[in-house]
Design an enzyme around this catalytic site. Structure first.
Site, PDB file in Angstrom:
ATOM      1  N   GLU A 225      32.482 102.244  76.337  1.00 20.99           N
ATOM      2  CA  GLU A 225      32.104 100.919  75.840  1.00 20.99           C
ATOM      3  C   GLU A 225      32.695 100.648  74.459  1.00 20.99           C
ATOM      4  O   GLU A 225      33.121  99.538  74.159  1.00 20.99           O
ATOM      5  CB  GLU A 225      30.578 100.768  75.792  1.00 20.99           C
ATOM      6  CG  GLU A 225      29.930 100.655  77.156  1.00 20.99           C
ATOM      7  CD  GLU A 225      30.410  99.428  77.937  1.00 20.99           C
ATOM      8  OE1 GLU A 225      30.811  98.441  77.322  1.00 20.99           O
ATOM      9  OE2 GLU A 225      30.405  99.489  79.178  1.00 20.99           O
TER      10      GLU A 225
ATOM     11  N   TYR B 257      24.795  94.644  72.589  1.00 14.07           N
ATOM     12  CA  TYR B 257      25.496  94.744  73.879  1.00 14.07           C
ATOM     13  C   TYR B 257      25.710  96.213  74.275  1.00 14.07           C
ATOM     14  O   TYR B 257      25.379  96.619  75.392  1.00 14.07           O
ATOM     15  CB  TYR B 257      26.850  94.018  73.819  1.00 14.07           C
ATOM     16  CG  TYR B 257      27.719  94.417  74.974  1.00 14.07           C
ATOM     17  CD1 TYR B 257      27.468  93.926  76.240  1.00 14.07           C
ATOM     18  CD2 TYR B 257      28.744  95.357  74.816  1.00 14.07           C
ATOM     19  CE1 TYR B 257      28.217  94.336  77.330  1.00 14.07           C
ATOM     20  CE2 TYR B 257      29.499  95.774  75.880  1.00 14.07           C
ATOM     21  CZ  TYR B 257      29.237  95.255  77.139  1.00 14.07           C
ATOM     22  OH  TYR B 257      29.968  95.681  78.212  1.00 14.07           O
TER      23      TYR B 257
ATOM     24  N   ASP C 232      27.759  90.329  76.926  1.00 20.28           N
ATOM     25  CA  ASP C 232      29.022  90.161  76.188  1.00 20.28           C
ATOM     26  C   ASP C 232      29.644  88.818  76.581  1.00 20.28           C
ATOM     27  O   ASP C 232      29.019  88.023  77.307  1.00 20.28           O
ATOM     28  CB  ASP C 232      29.973  91.335  76.444  1.00 20.28           C
ATOM     29  CG  ASP C 232      30.502  91.347  77.862  1.00 20.28           C
ATOM     30  OD1 ASP C 232      30.022  90.540  78.692  1.00 20.28           O
ATOM     31  OD2 ASP C 232      31.411  92.146  78.150  1.00 20.28           O
TER      32      ASP C 232
END
Ligand code: SF4
Length: 372
Positions: free
Chosen positions: A50, A133, A151
């Site tokens: 991520e 997020y 997002d």
């Protein structure tokens, strides 16, 4: 239309969201891409993927992620590594603060939690470089918790599905999307659901002209029904163009060595290696500025080339000037002569990497060598 179709008064919204969630899950299980971080429920690996995916395309991350995980297979290995090792492995991915923050966060997790990734939202968000997020992505994908991960892709998809007409980037849009996604997450399926939303935004409900004909929720989508897909999310007012800064980049080359600068912490690309550079302002002279900034007594030669590097909020126009030293004494401790062979092992960001072939090619190196 004067009111968002996603407002509470619309009696069909909850049913629409639940039905869309089931259709998304079915679609995701058939059509998702096999990405290396999807083979694991290890929160460390999901976290690293991520972080790498922030502002970076999947194709690019696929080049870097396997190597990073091989070098640093777990939190303890990353925590024990030096900053130089971490930044070098990140070289070319850009946005180096991501790597620095991940390194610091790994050290905190190792010290404070014995290397076990925390499962608490507040604890995760307190780690450097992890916002709402990323915390939602880790908690839902690795731990199966019903925490939304919102997002830009998810905002776009939900804004279209529910015909939300608040401006992109507004807190009103974010709040409505967060509320909608929170109510959609099917019991015990948070991991697949979060990834289904991400995949939908990346592959089908894309910016500009979405692929509605292949979309699993096209019969539920209000933007599709109103032919407003390309208008959502509503654009904010245009910002001014990013400023461009002009620099002299001084290229000192001798005997297959190049003079490199270890950049100060508080500068853009701080704690990384670059070429010594000076902001160009009207009326300034490179020779005088080299003396004032670096204490260097130099002779300036021709401009070898001009390079543009684009950052998020500004760009650099770098005029690479062939230079030679007129002094033989010691130089500033931030400057070091480095052999060309050492460059691949150094944490040199892309802004400077793109200049290196010009300087390490035979002619430029020979020219520099003669000048010094
Ligand atoms: S129908 Fe089109 S606009 Fe609506 S969610 Fe699907 S891809 Fe997006």
């Amino acid at each position: 239309m004067s009111r968002d179709a996603g407002e509470k008064e619309n009696p069909g919204t909850q049913e629409r969201l639940k039905e869309a969630a089931q259709s998304l899950l079915t679609w995701y299980r058939e059509h998702h891409r096999d990405l290396p971080w999807r083979c694991s429920k290890d929160p460390y690996k999901i976290w690293i993927s991520e972080i790498m995916l922030q502002q970076t395309r999947v194709d690019t991350v696929l080049e870097y992620y396997p190597r990073f995980i091989t070098l640093f297979p777990d939190i303890h290995t990353l925590a024990r590594a030096s900053e130089e090792q971490v930044l070098t492995s990140w070289k070319g991915l850009g946005y180096y603060n991501r790597a620095r923050n991940a390194h610091q966060a790994a050290r905190i997790i190792a010290d404070r939690y014995g290397g076990a990734f925390p499962e608490d939202l507040q604890a995760i968000q307190a780690l450097p470089g992890i916002g709402a997020y990323t915390a939602g992505a880790i908690l839902s994908i690795a731990f199966g918790k019903a925490v939304p991960a919102i997002d830009g892709n998810v905002l776009r998809f939900i804004a279209r599905l529910l015909l939300l007409q608040d401006a992109r980037g507004s807190s009103a849009l974010h709040r409505k999307v967060d509320q909608a996604v929170g109510g959609m997450i099917p019991d015990h399926q948070a991991a697949d659901f979060t990834q289904a939303l991400m995949e939908m935004g990346a592959l089908v409900c894309i910016p500009g002209h979405p692929r509605c004909e292949t979309c699993p929720v096209n019969t539920l989508c209000l933007a599709c029904a109103h032919q407003m897909q390309s208008e959502l999310p509503v654009k904010k007012e245009r910002k001014k163009a990013n400023p461009q800064m002009r620099y002299w980049v001084m290229a000192f080359v001798k005997e297959n060595q190049i003079l490199m600068e270890y950049r100060e912490e508080e500068t853009l690309l701080g704690h990384l290696w670059g070429l010594p550079m000076i902001l160009i302002r009207e009326g300034l002279d490179l020779v005088q500025e080299a003396k004032a900034h670096f204490g260097l007594d130099i002779e300036a030669g021709p401009v070898l080339g001009t390079f543009i590097h684009q950052f998020t909020h500004r760009s650099w126009r770098m005029e690479v000037v062939s230079c030679s030293l007129r002094q033989s004494g010691p130089i500033s401790s931030s400057l070091q002569w480095r052999h060309f062979d050492e460059l691949p092992q150094m944490a040199i960001p892309t802004a400077f990497q793109k200049i290196m072939p010009l300087l390490t090619a035979g002619d430029a190196a020979d020219q520099g060598s003669r000048r010094s």
